[in-house]
Design a protein around this motif. Structure first.
Motif, PDB file in Angstrom:
ATOM      1  N   ALA A  82      -2.728  -5.729  10.847  1.00  0.00           N
ATOM      2  CA  ALA A  82      -2.737  -4.476  11.018  1.00  0.00           C
ATOM      3  C   ALA A  82      -2.077  -4.651  12.071  1.00  0.00           C
ATOM      4  CB  ALA A  82      -4.707  -3.794  10.897  1.00  0.00           C
ATOM      5  N   PRO A  83      -1.495  -3.644  12.184  1.00  0.00           N
ATOM      6  CA  PRO A  83      -1.059  -3.866  13.980  1.00  0.00           C
ATOM      7  C   PRO A  83      -2.011  -3.459  14.918  1.00  0.00           C
ATOM      8  CG  PRO A  83      -0.702  -1.517  12.340  1.00  0.00           C
ATOM      9  CD  PRO A  83      -1.271  -2.397  12.079  1.00  0.00           C
ATOM     10  N   GLU A 233      -1.773  -5.042   1.473  1.00  0.00           N
ATOM     11  CA  GLU A 233      -1.615  -4.291   0.585  1.00  0.00           C
ATOM     12  C   GLU A 233      -2.956  -4.388  -0.627  1.00  0.00           C
ATOM     13  OE1 GLU A 233       0.234  -1.354  -0.540  1.00  0.00           O
ATOM     14  OE2 GLU A 233       0.934  -1.941   1.369  1.00  0.00           O
ATOM     15  N   LEU A 234      -3.067  -5.570  -0.610  1.00  0.00           N
ATOM     16  CA  LEU A 234      -4.869  -5.747  -1.636  1.00  0.00           C
ATOM     17  C   LEU A 234      -5.370  -6.162  -0.349  1.00  0.00           C
ATOM     18  CD1 LEU A 234      -3.450  -9.524  -3.091  1.00  0.00           C
ATOM     19  CD2 LEU A 234      -3.233  -7.332  -4.039  1.00  0.00           C
ATOM     20  N   GLU A 235      -5.048  -5.964   0.888  1.00  0.00           N
ATOM     21  CA  GLU A 235      -6.427  -5.334   1.684  1.00  0.00           C
ATOM     22  C   GLU A 235      -7.584  -7.085   1.456  1.00  0.00           C
ATOM     23  OE1 GLU A 235      -8.576  -2.113   1.978  1.00  0.00           O
ATOM     24  OE2 GLU A 235      -6.631  -0.994   0.940  1.00  0.00           O
ATOM     25  N   VAL A 287       5.114  -6.862  -5.243  1.00  0.00           N
ATOM     26  CA  VAL A 287       4.238  -7.533  -5.960  1.00  0.00           C
ATOM     27  C   VAL A 287       2.961  -7.403  -5.718  1.00  0.00           C
ATOM     28  CG1 VAL A 287       4.072  -9.980  -5.777  1.00  0.00           C
ATOM     29  CG2 VAL A 287       6.078  -9.221  -5.780  1.00  0.00           C
ATOM     30  N   ALA A 288       2.238  -6.944  -5.010  1.00  0.00           N
ATOM     31  CA  ALA A 288       1.209  -6.265  -4.662  1.00  0.00           C
ATOM     32  C   ALA A 288       0.494  -5.785  -5.830  1.00  0.00           C
ATOM     33  CB  ALA A 288       0.373  -5.621  -3.138  1.00  0.00           C
ATOM     34  N   ALA A 289       1.032  -4.547  -6.270  1.00  0.00           N
ATOM     35  CA  ALA A 289       0.910  -3.510  -7.028  1.00  0.00           C
ATOM     36  C   ALA A 289       0.955  -4.210  -8.636  1.00  0.00           C
ATOM     37  CB  ALA A 289       1.965  -2.527  -7.322  1.00  0.00           C
ATOM     38  N   ASP A 290       2.448  -4.644  -8.793  1.00  0.00           N
ATOM     39  CA  ASP A 290       1.790  -6.268 -10.152  1.00  0.00           C
ATOM     40  C   ASP A 290       0.574  -7.078  -9.987  1.00  0.00           C
ATOM     41  OD1 ASP A 290       2.755  -7.770 -12.263  1.00  0.00           O
ATOM     42  OD2 ASP A 290       4.217  -8.336 -11.119  1.00  0.00           O
ATOM     43  N   LEU A 302     -11.387  -7.916  -3.028  1.00  0.00           N
ATOM     44  CA  LEU A 302     -10.013  -7.058  -2.454  1.00  0.00           C
ATOM     45  C   LEU A 302     -10.875  -6.537  -2.075  1.00  0.00           C
ATOM     46  CD1 LEU A 302      -7.263  -7.914  -5.265  1.00  0.00           C
ATOM     47  CD2 LEU A 302      -8.011  -9.639  -2.837  1.00  0.00           C
ATOM     48  N   GLY A 303     -10.220  -5.865  -0.808  1.00  0.00           N
ATOM     49  CA  GLY A 303     -10.074  -4.223  -0.406  1.00  0.00           C
ATOM     50  C   GLY A 303     -11.468  -4.464   0.524  1.00  0.00           C
ATOM     51  N   ALA A 304     -11.487  -5.796   0.942  1.00  0.00           N
ATOM     52  CA  ALA A 304     -12.506  -5.675   2.737  1.00  0.00           C
ATOM     53  C   ALA A 304     -11.231  -6.202   3.552  1.00  0.00           C
ATOM     54  CB  ALA A 304     -13.253  -6.758   2.610  1.00  0.00           C
TER      55      ALA A 304
END
Length: 558
Positions: A82-83, A233-235, A287-290, A302-304
Motif C-alpha cells: 500500500a502506498p 491483488e491477493l491482499e 496473473v493474480a486473477a488467474d 487470503l484477503g488479510a
C-alpha cells in the motif's frame, strides 16, 4: 547535493544503505547515513493505519515524513504494497539474484540432508516449498538476524548449533559478504520483490527524485512491479506463502507466481510469457486473477491486508519499539471504540488496530443526591459525563473509588484524587471486594446499561446505595470502516453494550477470531449474546489488555 540517508541499525540494513550511498557519492552527492531506531510511538497513529506498516518500515517512513532524513532504503520484499501519502519509491536499483540459499552443516545440499534433518526458516513461503520438495525434513520456525540464524547451524560463543541447515536469501548473504556460508542455491519461487531495494523519498522533493532516478533500473522496476501487484491483488501480506518471480528473457517478460498451503501439499501456479513492453502492473493483475480463478483462496487464507514484518532479516528485536510483543506483530485487532490510549497501547505492542466505534454515547438528564461517603465510577465515559455537566467530583463524596487504571486516569485528569482502585482485576467483582465491608453511603454514577451487580452487592452489605444514570449507549447505524471478520485476528469487547452492538451490527465473528473482554461482566455479556470468550483482561489498561490478547492469540487453536 547534501543528503541524509536514513537506515536501520542492523548490519544488513546499513550495508544495503551503504550501497545506495556509494552510488549517490559516485554521482557527486554528499551522503550522510543516519541511523533510525524504533521508538515507542512508531507503531501508533496514521502511518500504521495508512499502509498496515510494520514497526521497521514505519520507523524509517516516520523519520522521512517528519524531515529527519531525506531518503531511506528498504528491502523491497518486506515493504507493504500500500502506498503512503507524501512518499514515493523514487528508485529501484538493479536487483541481486532473488533466489534462496541453503546453509547447511558439512557443505550438504538439500538433496543430501538426511531424513528428519532440522531445517530452519522464518518464512511460510520457504517452509511450504521445502515441505513439498522434502516432506521427510523437519522444518523449524526460527527468528533472528543472519548471524544468529547461521549460528543455529554452526554454533558460536553464545549459541549452540541445534539445526542441520537454515534457508536465507541469497541477496542478503551476498551483500553481507557471507555467501560462502551457502551450500546450495534452491529452486524455490522467491518472494515478490526479493533481492531488490527500494529508495524512498518525499513526493515533493522533485530535485531529489530526479537525482535518484539515475539509480533506477528499468527492468528491475518492471519485474518487481508485476510481482508486487500480485501480492496486492491477493491482499496477502509477506507472511503468506506466496511466491512470484518475473524476468526478461529473449525479448519477453516471463512471469511465474504461485500460492502454497502451509503444509506444502497444495498449490496453484500461473505463468505468462509476454512481449517485453507489456504493462507490468496489468500483467500482475492478470496473473493474480488467474490464481484466484484456480482457487488460491482455498489453498491458503487470503484477503488479510495486514503486512507481517516477521520474515528474513528483519528480526533484530533490539530495533522493535519498546514493548513490542512478537505474538502480536502482524495481528489485526478490532477495537470497537474511538481512538485513544488503549488503541495506542495495543499498537505499541506490535498489533494493528482498527479503532471503530460501534456504539454512540447519549447523555441522559440526571440529578445528583447530597454528599456521600463514596463516589464509585466504572468507566472513563462516566467521568466525562459528569465533567461535561460541570460537576466537580470532589463535591460529590469524601472518597472516590474506580474500577481500574483507565478510569483512575480520567478522574485524576480532572484534578480529583482516587482513593481506591482494585489491586487485581478491573471489574465489578474486584471493586466490590475492595470496598470496605462496613456500611457507608455511596453514589454510583454511570451507564444506564451497567450491570446491577455492584449496586446489589453493596446493598446486600447494608450500604446506602444511590444509582444515577448519566448516559446510555446505542448501536450506530453503520460502521463502514470495519473490515470483514476474515481480516481480523481478535476483537476486544470493552463493555456489555459493546458485545451486543458488535453482534447486532457485524454479526457473529468467524471461528478464528479471538474474543477478549475487559472484565468478567463484559465476558458474561459476551457469552449471553453468543460470543465465545477466549481471554479476560485482568485490568482495563494497556498492559492488561495486551496480556489478554497474547493469551488469546497464543492458544494452540490460533
Amino acid at each position: 547535493m547534501k543528503l541524509r540517508l536514513g537506515t536501520r541499525g542492523s548490519e544488513l540494513a546499513r550495508t544495503q544503505s551503504g550501497h545506495v550511498a556509494a552510488a549517490l557519492t559516485e554521482l557527486g552527492h554528499e551522503v550522510e547515513l543516519v541511523t533510525i531506531r524504533s521508538e515507542g510511538d512508531v507503531t501508533s497513529g496514521s502511518l500504521l493505519e495508512a499502509g498496515g506498516l510494520g514497526v521497521f518500515a514505519a520507523a524509517l517512513r516516520r523519520a522521512l515524513l517528519e524531515g529527519e532524513v531525506d531518503l531511506v532504503v528498504h528491502s523491497l520484499k518486506d515493504l507493504p504494497t500500500a502506498p503512503v501519502e507524501g512518499l514515493v519509491i523514487a528508485a529501484v536499483p538493479e536487483r541481486e539474484l532473488p533466489f534462496d540459499a541453503l546453509c547447511a552443516r558439512d557443505g550438504l545440499r538439500l538433496q543430501d540432508l538426511s531424513p528428519l534433518a532440522r531445517v530452519g526458516t522464518g518464512s511460510p513461503r520457504r517452509a511450504a516449498q521445502l515441505r513439498a520438495r522434502r516432506p521427510d525434513l523437519t522444518v523449524v520456525e526460527i527468528r533472528g538476524n543472519v548471524g544468529t540464524r547461521l549460528a543455529r547451524v554452526h554454533g558460536d560463543a553464545t549459541t549452540q548449533g541445534d539445526l542441520d541447515a537454515v534457508v536465507l536469501a541469497r541477496a542478503g548473504l551476498a551483500r553481507l559478504g557471507r555467501y560462502d556460508a551457502a551450500t546450495d542455491t534452491l529452486d524455490l519461487l522467491p518472494a515478490p520483490g526479493q533481492g531488490a531495494l527500494a529508495v524512498e523519498c518525499r513526493s515533493v522533493d522533485i530535485s531529489l527524485r530526479e537525482a535518484l532516478a539515475e539509480l533506477d533500473h528499468a527492468e528491475t522496476r518492471a519485474c518487481v512491479t508485476a510481482e508486487r501487484r500480485v501480492l496486492a491483488e491477493l491482499e496477502a501480506g509477506c507472511a503468506a506463502p506466496v511466491g512470484a518471480y518475473a524476468r526478461f528473457a529473449n525479448g519477453h517478460l516471463e512471469f511465474t507466481a504461485a500460492v502454497f498451503n502451509a503444509e506444502g501439499t497444495e498449490s496453484v501456479t500461473a505463468r505468462r510469457s509476454v512481449p517485453a513492453d507489456t504493462d507490468p502492473d496489468a500483467l500482475g493483475r492478470e496473473v493474480a486473477a488467474d490464481l484466484l480463478a484456480q482457487g488460491a483462496a482455498a489453498v491458503t487464507p487470503l484477503g488479510a491486508t495486514r503486512e507481517s514484518q516477521l520474515e528474513d532479516f528483519h528480526h533484530e528485536k533490539a530495533l522493535w519499539a519498546p514493548g513490542t510483543v512478537e505474538a502480536l506483530v502482524g495481528r489485526r485487532v478490532l477495537l470497537p471504540r474511538p481512538e485513544g490510549p488503549l488503541a495506542q497501547a495495543i499498537r505499541a505492542a506490535g498489533a494493528e488496530v482498527d479503532a471503530v466505534p460501534v456504539t454512540e454515547t447519549r447523555p441522559l438528564p440526571f440529578a445528583l443526591p447530597g454528599r456521600r461517603d463514596w463516589l464509585v465510577l466504572t468507566s472513563p465515559v462516566g467521568v466525562r459525563m459528569l465533567t461535561e455537566a460541570e460537576v466537580d467530583l470532589t463535591d460529590l463524596a469524601d472518597r472516590i473509588a474506580v474500577v481500574g487504571p483507565a478510569t483512575a486516569a480520567a478522574v485524576e485528569a480532572t484534578g480529583a484524587r482516587v482513593d481506591l482502585v482494585p489491586p487485581t482485576k478491573s471489574d465489578a467483582d474486584a471493586l466490590l471486594a475492595a470496598l470496605p465491608q462496613d456500611p457507608a453511603s455511596v453514589l454510583l454514577a454511570g451507564s444506564a446499561l451497567a450491570s446491577p451487580r455492584l449496586a446489589d452487592g453493596l446493598a446486600e452489605r447494608g450500604w446506602d446505595v444511590e444509582v444515577v444514570h448519566t448516559y446510555t449507549t446505542a448501536t450506530v447505524t453503520d460502521a463502514p470502516d470495519v473490515l470483514a471478520w476474515a481480516d481480523y485476528d481478535a476483537v476486544l469487547v470493552t463493555a456489555g453494550s459493546i458485545a451486543r452492538a458488535v453482534v447486532d451490527l457485524l454479526g457473529m465473528p468467524d471461528p478464528h477470531v479471538a474474543v477478549v473482554t475487559l472484565g468478567e461482566p463484559s465476558a458474561a455479556a459476551s457469552d449471553a449474546v453468543g460470543l465465545r470468550v477466549d481471554a479476560v483482561a485482568a485490568t482495563q489498561d494497556g498492559p492488561g489488555v495486551v496480556d489478554a490478547l497474547i493469551r488469546a492469540l497464543t492458544e494452540e487453536n490460533r
